[in-house]
Design an enzyme around this catalytic site. Structure first.
Site, PDB file in Angstrom:
ATOM      1  N   GLY A   1      -1.554  -3.097  10.208  1.00 52.94           N
ATOM      2  CA  GLY A   1      -0.680  -3.073  11.387  1.00 52.94           C
ATOM      3  C   GLY A   1       0.473  -4.066  11.332  1.00 52.94           C
TER       4      GLY A   1
ATOM      5  N   ARG B   1      -7.323  12.579   1.036  1.00 56.95           N
ATOM      6  CA  ARG B   1      -6.260  13.128   1.880  1.00 56.95           C
ATOM      7  C   ARG B   1      -4.861  12.671   1.464  1.00 56.95           C
ATOM      8  NH1 ARG B   1      -7.245   9.722   7.377  1.00 56.95           N
ATOM      9  NH2 ARG B   1      -9.312  10.593   7.169  1.00 56.95           N
TER      10      ARG B   1
ATOM     11  N   THR C   1      -7.901   3.076   8.649  1.00 57.38           N
ATOM     12  CA  THR C   1      -9.112   2.265   8.759  1.00 57.38           C
ATOM     13  C   THR C   1      -9.148   1.646  10.156  1.00 57.38           C
ATOM     14  OG1 THR C   1      -8.703   1.729   6.460  1.00 57.38           O
ATOM     15  CG2 THR C   1     -10.454   0.512   7.551  1.00 57.38           C
TER      16      THR C   1
ATOM     17  N   HIS D   1      -5.711   3.511  -1.485  1.00 59.35           N
ATOM     18  CA  HIS D   1      -7.020   3.772  -0.885  1.00 59.35           C
ATOM     19  C   HIS D   1      -7.450   5.175  -1.306  1.00 59.35           C
ATOM     20  CE1 HIS D   1      -9.548   3.870   3.128  1.00 59.35           C
ATOM     21  NE2 HIS D   1     -10.262   4.195   2.071  1.00 59.35           N
TER      22      HIS D   1
ATOM     23  N   HIS E   1       2.030   1.000   5.950  1.00 57.54           N
ATOM     24  CA  HIS E   1       2.748   1.974   6.761  1.00 57.54           C
ATOM     25  C   HIS E   1       4.158   1.555   7.139  1.00 57.54           C
ATOM     26  CE1 HIS E   1       3.732   4.311  10.400  1.00 57.54           C
ATOM     27  NE2 HIS E   1       3.170   5.280   9.713  1.00 57.54           N
TER      28      HIS E   1
ATOM     29  N   ASP F   1      -0.158   4.459  -0.081  1.00 59.49           N
ATOM     30  CA  ASP F   1      -0.874   5.674   0.337  1.00 59.49           C
ATOM     31  C   ASP F   1       0.037   6.674   1.036  1.00 59.49           C
ATOM     32  OD1 ASP F   1      -3.205   4.464  -0.483  1.00 59.49           O
ATOM     33  OD2 ASP F   1      -3.986   4.117   1.540  1.00 59.49           O
TER      34      ASP F   1
ATOM     35  N   ARG G   1       3.425  18.864   1.804  1.00 61.91           N
ATOM     36  CA  ARG G   1       3.863  20.113   1.179  1.00 61.91           C
ATOM     37  C   ARG G   1       2.968  20.537   0.017  1.00 61.91           C
ATOM     38  NH1 ARG G   1       9.191  22.030   2.238  1.00 61.91           N
ATOM     39  NH2 ARG G   1       9.259  21.958   4.486  1.00 61.91           N
TER      40      ARG G   1
ATOM     41  N   ASN H   1       0.851  -1.191   0.000  1.00 58.51           N
ATOM     42  CA  ASN H   1       0.000   0.000   0.000  1.00 58.51           C
ATOM     43  C   ASN H   1       0.892   1.249   0.000  1.00 58.51           C
ATOM     44  OD1 ASN H   1      -1.408   2.269   1.066  1.00 58.51           O
ATOM     45  ND2 ASN H   1      -3.039   0.923   1.757  1.00 58.51           N
TER      46      ASN H   1
HETATM   47  N1  PXP Z   1      -5.533  -3.461   4.594  1.00 57.14           N
HETATM   48  C1  PXP Z   1      -6.511  -2.539   4.723  1.00 57.14           C
HETATM   49  C2  PXP Z   1      -7.897  -2.953   4.403  1.00 57.14           C
HETATM   50  C3  PXP Z   1      -6.218  -1.228   5.148  1.00 57.14           C
HETATM   51  O1  PXP Z   1      -7.212  -0.335   5.295  1.00 57.14           O
HETATM   52  C4  PXP Z   1      -4.881  -0.876   5.381  1.00 57.14           C
HETATM   53  C5  PXP Z   1      -4.544   0.533   5.753  1.00 57.14           C
HETATM   54  O2  PXP Z   1      -4.761   1.385   4.675  1.00 57.14           O
HETATM   55  C6  PXP Z   1      -3.896  -1.855   5.201  1.00 57.14           C
HETATM   56  C7  PXP Z   1      -4.249  -3.149   4.840  1.00 57.14           C
HETATM   57  C8  PXP Z   1      -2.453  -1.571   5.441  1.00 57.14           C
HETATM   58  O3  PXP Z   1      -2.300  -1.299   6.798  1.00 57.14           O
HETATM   59  P1  PXP Z   1      -0.898  -0.770   7.323  1.00 57.14           P
HETATM   60  O4  PXP Z   1      -0.695   0.582   6.695  1.00 57.14           O
HETATM   61  O5  PXP Z   1      -1.095  -0.708   8.803  1.00 57.14           O
HETATM   62  O6  PXP Z   1       0.136  -1.760   6.891  1.00 57.14           O
END
Ligand code: PXP
Length: 245
Positions: free
Chosen positions: A196, A53, A106, A47, A218, A13, A22, A11
Site C-alpha cells: 500500500g 493470475r 494479499t 508473487h 501497485h 506482478d 488480453r 514488484n
Molecule cells: N509486500 C507484500 C508481501 C505483498 O504481498 C505486496 C503485494 O503483492 C507488496 C509488498 C506490494 O504491495 P503494493 O502492490 O500495494 O505496493
C-alpha cells in the site's frame, strides 16, 4: 544524523496483470523488471500465486535468468508446491505470505503462531536451499515474537494498515510500525516493510530508522502506465500519420 541506505524492491506482478487482461504477450513483466532495474530498483519481486493470475511459471523461470545483479524475491504461499518451485528456481529470497484465492491482493499478515508448524518447516527447507526467508507479518508484538521463533532471517511489516488509515489513524499506525521495527531488530531479525505504499505516503515510512528495505508494486506500475501515456500515444500517432503519406 545520516541514516544508512534502504533498498527498494519493485514488484512487477501488475505488469503481468495487464498482460493477462488480453492473454497475449505484452506488456512483458521481464521488460518491466529490466526497466525497473535501470531506474534503480535494488530488487525485483514476483508473487507466483496458486491460480497464476498474473505471474506464471515461465515468467519466474526467465526472471531468474534475467535478474542477476539485484536480488530476486519470490513472494509465495507457504505450501509444498511453491516451496519446491522456490528450491528449484533459487531466488535470493522468498517472502512467505498468506494467500486466499479470491482476494484482490494479499490482505493480512501471516498467522505465524497458528500456522507455526507449516511455516517453520517451509522456512527450514528454503534456508536449507540457500534462500533467505522473510515472513510477511502485521506490525505487532505477537507476530514479531513468533516470526523470530520460526527461524526466518527477515520479516516484512505490513504497511497496509498505515496506508489505509485516515489522517488521524495514520500516525498511530506509523508508531505501530516503528515499534515493531525495534522489536524485530531486538529479536535479531532484518526488517522490511511494504504494501500500500505510494508516492504520497512513502516518505514517513522510508524515514523510519532500522529498515532494510521497502517492497512496492501497485503504485509504481500505476505511475508507469500514466507517465508513459504521452509518449505511447505520440508514437502511435506518428505511425498513423506516416501511413497516410
Ligand atoms: N509486500 C507484500 C508481501 C505483498 O504481498 C505486496 C503485494 O503483492 C507488496 C509488498 C506490494 O504491495 P503494493 O502492490 O500495494 O505496493
Amino acid at each position: 544524523m545520516e541514516k544508512p541506505g534502504i533498498i527498494l524492491g519493485v514488484n512487477v506482478d501488475h505488469v503481468a496483470t495487464l498482460r493477462q487482461a488480453r492473454g497475449g504477450a505484452e506488456p512483458d513483466p521481464l521488460m518491466g523488471a529490466t526497466l525497473a532495474i535501470l531506474g534503480g530498483a535494488d530488487g525485483i519481486t514476483v508473487h507466483l500465486r496458486e491460480d497464476r493470475r498474473h505471474i506464471n511459471d515461465r515468467d519466474l523461470r526467465l526472471m531468474r535468468e534475467l535478474v542477476t545483479g539485484v536480488e530476486l524475491n519470490l513472494e509465495m504461499a507457504p505450501v509444498g508446491e511453491m516451496v519446491e518451485i522456490a528450491i528449484s528456481t533459487k531466488p535470493e529470497m522468498s517472502t512467505l505470505v498468506p494467500e486466499k484465492r479470491r482476494e484482490l491482493t494479499t490482505e493480512g499478515g501471516l498467522d505465524v503462531k497458528g500456522e507455526f508448524k507449516r511455516l517453520s518447516e517451509a522456512v527450514k527447507k528454503l534456508k536449507g536451499a540457500g534462500i533467505d526467508v522473510s515472513l510477511f507479518i502485521a506490525p505487532d508484538e505477537r507476530s514479531v515474537e513468533w516470526a523470530a521463533k520460526a527461524g526466518a532471517q527477515m520479516v516484512e511489516l505490513h504497511t497496509g494498515y498505515y496506508a489505509n488509515a485516515d489522517r488521524k489513524g495514520m500516525q498511530k499506525e506509523l508508531e505501530r510500525v516503528r515499534s515493531a521495527i525495534d522489536m524485530a531488530r531486538g529479536a535479531g531479525l532484518l526488517v522490511n516493510a511494504g504494501h500500500g505504499l505510494n508516492y504520497s505516503n512513502v516518505h514517513q515510512v522510508a524515514a523510519l530508522p532500522g529498515l532494510r528495505g521497502l517492497y512496492i508494486g501497485h503504485s509504481i506500475v500505476a505511475r508507469a502506465v500514466l507517465s508513459g501515456m504521452k509518449e505511447a500515444v505520440s508514437a502511435m500517432k506518428s505511425l498513423i500519420t506516416e501511413a497516410r503519406g
